[in-house]
Motif scaffolding. Structure first.
Motif, PDB file in Angstrom:
ATOM      1  N   PHE A  78      30.717  81.355  32.153  1.00 42.81           N
ATOM      2  CA  PHE A  78      29.586  80.652  31.114  1.00 42.81           C
ATOM      3  C   PHE A  78      30.407  79.263  30.788  1.00 42.81           C
ATOM      4  O   PHE A  78      31.380  79.270  30.679  1.00 42.81           O
TER       5      PHE A  78
ATOM      6  N   TYR B  90      29.544  76.903  27.465  1.00 42.14           N
ATOM      7  CA  TYR B  90      29.094  76.934  26.216  1.00 42.14           C
ATOM      8  C   TYR B  90      29.385  75.134  25.757  1.00 42.14           C
ATOM      9  O   TYR B  90      30.506  74.689  26.087  1.00 42.14           O
TER      10      TYR B  90
ATOM     11  N   GLN C 287      29.500  72.786  22.271  1.00 43.35           N
ATOM     12  CA  GLN C 287      29.407  72.954  20.539  1.00 43.35           C
ATOM     13  C   GLN C 287      29.707  71.369  20.286  1.00 43.35           C
ATOM     14  O   GLN C 287      30.577  71.083  20.250  1.00 43.35           O
TER      15      GLN C 287
ATOM     16  N   SER D 249      29.696  70.111  14.261  1.00 40.51           N
ATOM     17  CA  SER D 249      29.123  70.841  13.167  1.00 40.51           C
ATOM     18  C   SER D 249      27.606  71.450  13.455  1.00 40.51           C
ATOM     19  O   SER D 249      26.754  71.600  12.761  1.00 40.51           O
TER      20      SER D 249
ATOM     21  N   GLN E 265      25.596  74.290  16.301  1.00 41.69           N
ATOM     22  CA  GLN E 265      25.920  75.668  17.012  1.00 41.69           C
ATOM     23  C   GLN E 265      26.136  75.468  18.377  1.00 41.69           C
ATOM     24  O   GLN E 265      25.880  74.634  19.061  1.00 41.69           O
ATOM     25  N   MET E 266      26.822  76.631  18.935  1.00 41.77           N
ATOM     26  CA  MET E 266      27.305  76.700  20.114  1.00 41.77           C
ATOM     27  C   MET E 266      25.999  76.887  21.070  1.00 41.77           C
ATOM     28  O   MET E 266      25.090  77.978  20.815  1.00 41.77           O
TER      29      MET E 266
ATOM     30  N   LEU F 288      24.247  77.445  24.976  1.00 45.11           N
ATOM     31  CA  LEU F 288      24.805  77.757  26.470  1.00 45.11           C
ATOM     32  C   LEU F 288      24.267  76.779  27.390  1.00 45.11           C
ATOM     33  O   LEU F 288      23.190  76.231  27.437  1.00 45.11           O
TER      34      LEU F 288
ATOM     35  N   MET G 126      32.341  69.416  22.095  1.00 46.28           N
ATOM     36  CA  MET G 126      33.470  70.464  22.811  1.00 46.28           C
ATOM     37  C   MET G 126      32.681  71.445  23.752  1.00 46.28           C
ATOM     38  O   MET G 126      31.603  71.858  23.345  1.00 46.28           O
TER      39      MET G 126
ATOM     40  N   PHE H 107      33.153  74.810  26.002  1.00 48.29           N
ATOM     41  CA  PHE H 107      33.944  75.987  26.139  1.00 48.29           C
ATOM     42  C   PHE H 107      33.537  76.872  27.465  1.00 48.29           C
ATOM     43  O   PHE H 107      32.504  77.008  27.586  1.00 48.29           O
TER      44      PHE H 107
ATOM     45  N   PHE I 105      33.059  88.809  24.977  1.00 47.90           N
ATOM     46  CA  PHE I 105      33.117  87.183  25.449  1.00 47.90           C
ATOM     47  C   PHE I 105      34.380  86.896  25.095  1.00 47.90           C
ATOM     48  O   PHE I 105      34.811  87.085  24.005  1.00 47.90           O
ATOM     49  N   TYR I 106      34.988  86.093  26.210  1.00 47.35           N
ATOM     50  CA  TYR I 106      36.319  85.541  25.939  1.00 47.35           C
ATOM     51  C   TYR I 106      36.207  84.122  26.285  1.00 47.35           C
ATOM     52  O   TYR I 106      35.730  83.766  27.415  1.00 47.35           O
ATOM     53  N   PHE I 107      36.835  83.234  25.232  1.00 44.98           N
ATOM     54  CA  PHE I 107      36.717  81.857  25.257  1.00 44.98           C
ATOM     55  C   PHE I 107      37.878  81.260  25.948  1.00 44.98           C
ATOM     56  O   PHE I 107      39.027  81.496  25.352  1.00 44.98           O
ATOM     57  N   GLY I 108      37.808  80.170  26.543  1.00 46.63           N
ATOM     58  CA  GLY I 108      38.906  79.011  26.860  1.00 46.63           C
ATOM     59  C   GLY I 108      39.203  78.259  25.193  1.00 46.63           C
ATOM     60  O   GLY I 108      38.401  78.356  24.510  1.00 46.63           O
ATOM     61  N   THR I 109      39.902  77.350  25.472  1.00 48.96           N
ATOM     62  CA  THR I 109      40.539  76.523  24.206  1.00 48.96           C
ATOM     63  C   THR I 109      39.611  75.626  23.831  1.00 48.96           C
ATOM     64  O   THR I 109      39.786  74.702  23.002  1.00 48.96           O
TER      65      THR I 109
END
Lengths: 113, 114
Positions: free
Chosen positions: B35, B37, B39, B42, B44-45, B47, B89, B91, B102-106
């Motif tokens: 995925f 995402y 953001q 301020s 919400q994240m 898709l 941002m 992700f 779910f695992y996210f990048g930085t």
């Protein structure tokens, strides 16, 4: 139309004073997640529920607990907040039977003083 | 836990131009989802786009498309005709087909220059 709602948006708590963050969903999703996101870092998964089954990440501190009394609500309890727990806390949901995507709330920004 | 790496902390693009954000991941699984995402500050994240690993065809959503290279474990996002509202941002995230996490990048902070 809000689907994942987090309350409050901003929370200030005292060092060591227990605090609870809440999340509700109108999607009827069976999975709910709590993520911690610090500034300029990736969201870090703390734990998730699949229905009533609680799944803790191995590196989540014991200071963090969660409750899911029903499908719609999930709570994050921080028993003794430290300064290092100041962060944005994100709640998300997903449906195991719909491949993939997670729906996120707007987050709660926690400040510890 | 799976590892997701975004090597570009910050990117900038001129309005109406094209930009590509990079993501690599590490997994031993063959079936998973990827995925992107977005953001905004301020907010919400949300898709942007999703890719199933079993599909060879790259996903496309309007101005957003991905370059999915399964063997290389690479999943880049291309934004065409960049708009000011694309500033956010971004992700990259991974989810196993067998699990719920779910695992996210930085993240990559994208600036759009008028």
């Amino acid at each position: 139309d809000a689907m994942v709602i987090q309350n409050p948006r901003y929370q200030v708590t005292q060092f060591g004073k227990p605090v609870t963050l809440s999340c509700s969903q109108t999607l009827n999703h069976n999975v709910m997640y709590w993520y911690q996101q610090k500034s300029s870092q990736a969201p870090k998964l703390l734990f998730h529920y699949y229905d009533k089954d609680f799944n803790n990440e191995a590196d989540t501190p014991d200071n963090f607990q969660s409750r899911r009394p029903n499908t719609s609500f999930c709570f994050l309890d921080i028993r003794s907040p430290g300064l290092g727990d100041a962060a944005m806390y994100l709640c998300a949901t997903s449906n195991l039977f719909l491949p993939g995507r997670a729906f996120f709330g707007q987050g709660t920004r926690l400040t510890v003083v | 836990a799976q590892t997701v790496t975004q090597s570009q902390p910050e990117m900038s693009v001129q309005e109406a131009e094209t930009v590509t954000l990079s993501c690599t991941y590490d997994t031993s699984e063959s079936d998973y989802y990827l995925f992107w995402y977005k953001q905004p500050p301020s907010r919400q994240m949300i898709l942007v786009i999703r890719q199933e690993a079993y599909k060879q065809q790259n996903a496309t959503e309007n101005r957003f498309s991905v370059n999915f290279q399964k063997a290389a474990k690479s999943f880049s996002l291309k934004i065409s005709d960049s708009q000011l509202g694309d500033a956010a941002m971004y992700f990259c995230a991974y989810r196993s087909a067998k699990g719920n996490q779910f695992y996210f990048g930085t993240g990559t902070s994208l600036t759009v220059i008028p």
